[in-house]
Design a protein around this motif. Structure first.
Motif, PDB file in Angstrom:
ATOM      1  N   THR A 112     -14.738  -3.948  -0.362  1.00 26.34           N
ATOM      2  CA  THR A 112     -15.577  -3.375   0.691  1.00 26.34           C
ATOM      3  C   THR A 112     -14.735  -3.147   1.937  1.00 26.34           C
ATOM      4  O   THR A 112     -13.806  -3.904   2.221  1.00 26.34           O
ATOM      5  N   LEU A 113     -15.063  -2.086   2.662  1.00 29.35           N
ATOM      6  CA  LEU A 113     -14.433  -1.842   3.959  1.00 29.35           C
ATOM      7  C   LEU A 113     -15.301  -0.886   4.749  1.00 29.35           C
ATOM      8  O   LEU A 113     -16.112  -0.142   4.192  1.00 29.35           O
ATOM      9  N   VAL A 114     -15.123  -0.922   6.068  1.00 30.38           N
ATOM     10  CA  VAL A 114     -15.801   0.019   6.966  1.00 30.38           C
ATOM     11  C   VAL A 114     -14.738   0.925   7.557  1.00 30.38           C
ATOM     12  O   VAL A 114     -13.748   0.455   8.116  1.00 30.38           O
ATOM     13  N   SER A 115     -14.944   2.232   7.414  1.00 30.11           N
ATOM     14  CA  SER A 115     -14.023   3.222   7.965  1.00 30.11           C
ATOM     15  C   SER A 115     -14.851   4.223   8.750  1.00 30.11           C
ATOM     16  O   SER A 115     -15.695   4.930   8.181  1.00 30.11           O
ATOM     17  N   GLY A 116     -14.624   4.270  10.060  1.00 30.06           N
ATOM     18  CA  GLY A 116     -15.451   5.133  10.895  1.00 30.06           C
ATOM     19  C   GLY A 116     -16.898   4.661  10.862  1.00 30.06           C
ATOM     20  O   GLY A 116     -17.186   3.495  11.069  1.00 30.06           O
ATOM     21  N   ALA A 117     -17.819   5.584  10.567  1.00 35.93           N
ATOM     22  CA  ALA A 117     -19.241   5.251  10.518  1.00 35.93           C
ATOM     23  C   ALA A 117     -19.712   4.980   9.099  1.00 35.93           C
ATOM     24  O   ALA A 117     -20.915   4.919   8.843  1.00 35.93           O
ATOM     25  N   THR A 153       3.567  10.121  15.957  1.00 35.18           N
ATOM     26  CA  THR A 153       3.285   9.293  14.789  1.00 35.18           C
ATOM     27  C   THR A 153       2.374  10.042  13.831  1.00 35.18           C
ATOM     28  O   THR A 153       1.937  11.162  14.123  1.00 35.18           O
ATOM     29  N   TYR A 154       2.089   9.419  12.689  1.00 30.94           N
ATOM     30  CA  TYR A 154       1.065   9.919  11.775  1.00 30.94           C
ATOM     31  C   TYR A 154      -0.157   9.025  11.926  1.00 30.94           C
ATOM     32  O   TYR A 154      -0.047   7.795  11.915  1.00 30.94           O
ATOM     33  N   SER A 155      -1.338   9.632  12.052  1.00 31.53           N
ATOM     34  CA  SER A 155      -2.590   8.896  12.193  1.00 31.53           C
ATOM     35  C   SER A 155      -3.380   8.959  10.892  1.00 31.53           C
ATOM     36  O   SER A 155      -3.731  10.041  10.422  1.00 31.53           O
ATOM     37  N   TYR A 156      -3.650   7.785  10.304  1.00 29.10           N
ATOM     38  CA  TYR A 156      -4.469   7.759   9.096  1.00 29.10           C
ATOM     39  C   TYR A 156      -5.919   8.088   9.417  1.00 29.10           C
ATOM     40  O   TYR A 156      -6.626   8.677   8.595  1.00 29.10           O
ATOM     41  N   ARG A 157      -6.361   7.730  10.604  1.00 27.50           N
ATOM     42  CA  ARG A 157      -7.736   8.059  10.993  1.00 27.50           C
ATOM     43  C   ARG A 157      -7.935   9.571  11.056  1.00 27.50           C
ATOM     44  O   ARG A 157      -8.917  10.108  10.563  1.00 27.50           O
ATOM     45  N   ASP A 158      -6.987  10.274  11.664  1.00 26.25           N
ATOM     46  CA  ASP A 158      -7.088  11.727  11.795  1.00 26.25           C
ATOM     47  C   ASP A 158      -6.524  12.468  10.583  1.00 26.25           C
ATOM     48  O   ASP A 158      -6.746  13.667  10.431  1.00 26.25           O
ATOM     49  N   ARG A 159      -5.756  11.748   9.759  1.00 28.20           N
ATOM     50  CA  ARG A 159      -5.032  12.368   8.650  1.00 28.20           C
ATOM     51  C   ARG A 159      -4.191  13.532   9.173  1.00 28.20           C
ATOM     52  O   ARG A 159      -4.248  14.658   8.678  1.00 28.20           O
ATOM     53  N   ALA A 160      -3.443  13.211  10.200  1.00 27.10           N
ATOM     54  CA  ALA A 160      -2.673  14.246  10.886  1.00 27.10           C
ATOM     55  C   ALA A 160      -1.522  13.619  11.661  1.00 27.10           C
ATOM     56  O   ALA A 160      -1.546  12.428  11.987  1.00 27.10           O
ATOM     57  N   ASP A 218      -0.061  -2.952   5.603  1.00 26.10           N
ATOM     58  CA  ASP A 218       0.537  -4.190   5.101  1.00 26.10           C
ATOM     59  C   ASP A 218       0.054  -4.455   3.677  1.00 26.10           C
ATOM     60  O   ASP A 218      -1.154  -4.495   3.408  1.00 26.10           O
ATOM     61  N   ALA A 219       0.996  -4.637   2.745  1.00 25.96           N
ATOM     62  CA  ALA A 219       0.646  -4.766   1.329  1.00 25.96           C
ATOM     63  C   ALA A 219      -0.248  -5.972   1.067  1.00 25.96           C
ATOM     64  O   ALA A 219      -1.161  -5.919   0.235  1.00 25.96           O
ATOM     65  N   THR A 220      -0.020  -7.079   1.772  1.00 27.59           N
ATOM     66  CA  THR A 220      -0.850  -8.276   1.581  1.00 27.59           C
ATOM     67  C   THR A 220      -2.285  -8.003   1.986  1.00 27.59           C
ATOM     68  O   THR A 220      -3.236  -8.382   1.290  1.00 27.59           O
ATOM     69  N   ARG A 221      -2.446  -7.335   3.108  1.00 26.99           N
ATOM     70  CA  ARG A 221      -3.792  -6.988   3.582  1.00 26.99           C
ATOM     71  C   ARG A 221      -4.466  -6.009   2.625  1.00 26.99           C
ATOM     72  O   ARG A 221      -5.673  -6.115   2.354  1.00 26.99           O
ATOM     73  N   VAL A 222      -3.700  -5.048   2.101  1.00 23.29           N
ATOM     74  CA  VAL A 222      -4.242  -4.094   1.129  1.00 23.29           C
ATOM     75  C   VAL A 222      -4.751  -4.821  -0.105  1.00 23.29           C
ATOM     76  O   VAL A 222      -5.831  -4.521  -0.623  1.00 23.29           O
ATOM     77  N   ARG A 223      -3.997  -5.792  -0.609  1.00 21.60           N
ATOM     78  CA  ARG A 223      -4.426  -6.578  -1.773  1.00 21.60           C
ATOM     79  C   ARG A 223      -5.763  -7.266  -1.496  1.00 21.60           C
ATOM     80  O   ARG A 223      -6.657  -7.290  -2.358  1.00 21.60           O
ATOM     81  N   GLU A 224      -5.904  -7.823  -0.300  1.00 21.75           N
ATOM     82  CA  GLU A 224      -7.146  -8.524   0.061  1.00 21.75           C
ATOM     83  C   GLU A 224      -8.335  -7.575   0.042  1.00 21.75           C
ATOM     84  O   GLU A 224      -9.414  -7.911  -0.469  1.00 21.75           O
ATOM     85  N   ALA A 267      -6.049   2.277   4.951  1.00 19.67           N
ATOM     86  CA  ALA A 267      -5.041   2.311   6.007  1.00 19.67           C
ATOM     87  C   ALA A 267      -5.679   2.524   7.375  1.00 19.67           C
ATOM     88  O   ALA A 267      -5.232   1.954   8.375  1.00 19.67           O
ATOM     89  N   THR A 268      -6.717   3.346   7.431  1.00 18.41           N
ATOM     90  CA  THR A 268      -7.426   3.567   8.692  1.00 18.41           C
ATOM     91  C   THR A 268      -8.023   2.271   9.213  1.00 18.41           C
ATOM     92  O   THR A 268      -7.967   1.975  10.407  1.00 18.41           O
ATOM     93  N   ALA A 269      -8.594   1.486   8.286  1.00 11.85           N
ATOM     94  CA  ALA A 269      -9.299   0.269   8.683  1.00 11.85           C
ATOM     95  C   ALA A 269      -8.364  -0.893   8.986  1.00 11.85           C
ATOM     96  O   ALA A 269      -8.645  -1.705   9.876  1.00 11.85           O
ATOM     97  N   SER A 270      -7.233  -0.985   8.253  1.00 14.62           N
ATOM     98  CA  SER A 270      -6.449  -2.218   8.382  1.00 14.62           C
ATOM     99  C   SER A 270      -4.944  -2.038   8.371  1.00 14.62           C
ATOM    100  O   SER A 270      -4.209  -3.023   8.345  1.00 14.62           O
ATOM    101  N   GLY A 271      -4.457  -0.802   8.355  1.00 15.37           N
ATOM    102  CA  GLY A 271      -3.014  -0.602   8.352  1.00 15.37           C
ATOM    103  C   GLY A 271      -2.432  -0.585   6.946  1.00 15.37           C
ATOM    104  O   GLY A 271      -3.163  -0.474   5.954  1.00 15.37           O
TER     105      GLY A 271
END
Length: 200
Positions: free
Chosen positions: A57-62, A143-150, A45-51, A39-43
């Motif tokens: 593979t994904l990049v989240s932060g560093a 809002t809720y931030s997935y990056r901050d988990r807060a 959307d269920a279609t994007r999650v499936r991909e 969710a942090t990397a791409s939101g």
């Protein structure tokens, strides 16, 4: 296929200076935690999650996460998204869960981490962190931030409250932070608030 409870991931650093030096760490990650990174990397959307789950593979932060990808159907992708925390506009700001305050305006941001503002100076009864909390009247949920988990909140400040906070910087131990607050303008506090109390 049913959603896994855990996913074995290979974790490595994306920081350029460490590409050739950082070892790959293999660990079993709870699927719900992996979804936070997705969710942090791409939101959400269920279609994007499936991909992403299929790609593995994904990049989240560093950090780069890699795992053996798999194909999930639309229902499973939606179930995966349902595991994620959701914004809760009716959720009240909980002082015990506040992690960071940012004194901000349209042109300025001064981050005030809890660990920098909460300690009291010698012979002082209050801390700057307490002053920030006392200055915070009605908090507006953002809002809720997935990056901050807060959750994020905004508190408007009067001119008088801003000036008082500048005076209260005498309670801070860190001269650099003290000078930033005194020299720059701000008109609201942006709060980053977890959903569990901060441990001492």
């Amino acid at each position: 296929m049913a959603l896994p409870q855990q996913v074995r991931v290979k974790l490595s650093s994306e920081a350029a200076e460490y590409v050739a030096l950082t070892p790959v760490v293999v660990q079993d990650l709870p699927f719900a935690e992996l979804m936070q990174h997705v969710a942090t990397a791409s939101g959400t959307d269920a279609t994007r999650v499936r991909e992403i789950l299929k790609r593995g593979t994904l990049v989240s932060g560093a950090s780069r996460f890699r795992w053996e990808g798999w194909v999930c159907d639309e229902a499973d992708a939606e179930a995966a998204v349902a595991l994620l925390p959701k914004p809760e506009p009716r959720r009240r700001l909980d002082a015990a869960c506040c992690r960071k305050a940012t004194l901000a305006s349209a042109t300025s941001r001064i981050d005030v981490p809890r660990e920098a503002a909460e300690p009291r100076r010698f012979l002082r009864r209050r801390s700057f962190w307490q002053c920030l909390l006392e200055a915070s009247g009605e908090a507006r949920y953002l809002t809720y931030s997935y990056r901050d988990r807060a959750d994020h909140y905004r508190v408007e400040l009067s001119a008088e409250a801003c000036e008082q906070l500048k005076k209260d910087t005498d309670l801070l131990k860190f001269d650099g932070l003290k000078q930033q607050i005194r020299m720059r303008e701000f008109d609201h506090i942006h709060w980053v608030v977890g959903r569990e109390a901060v441990k001492d």
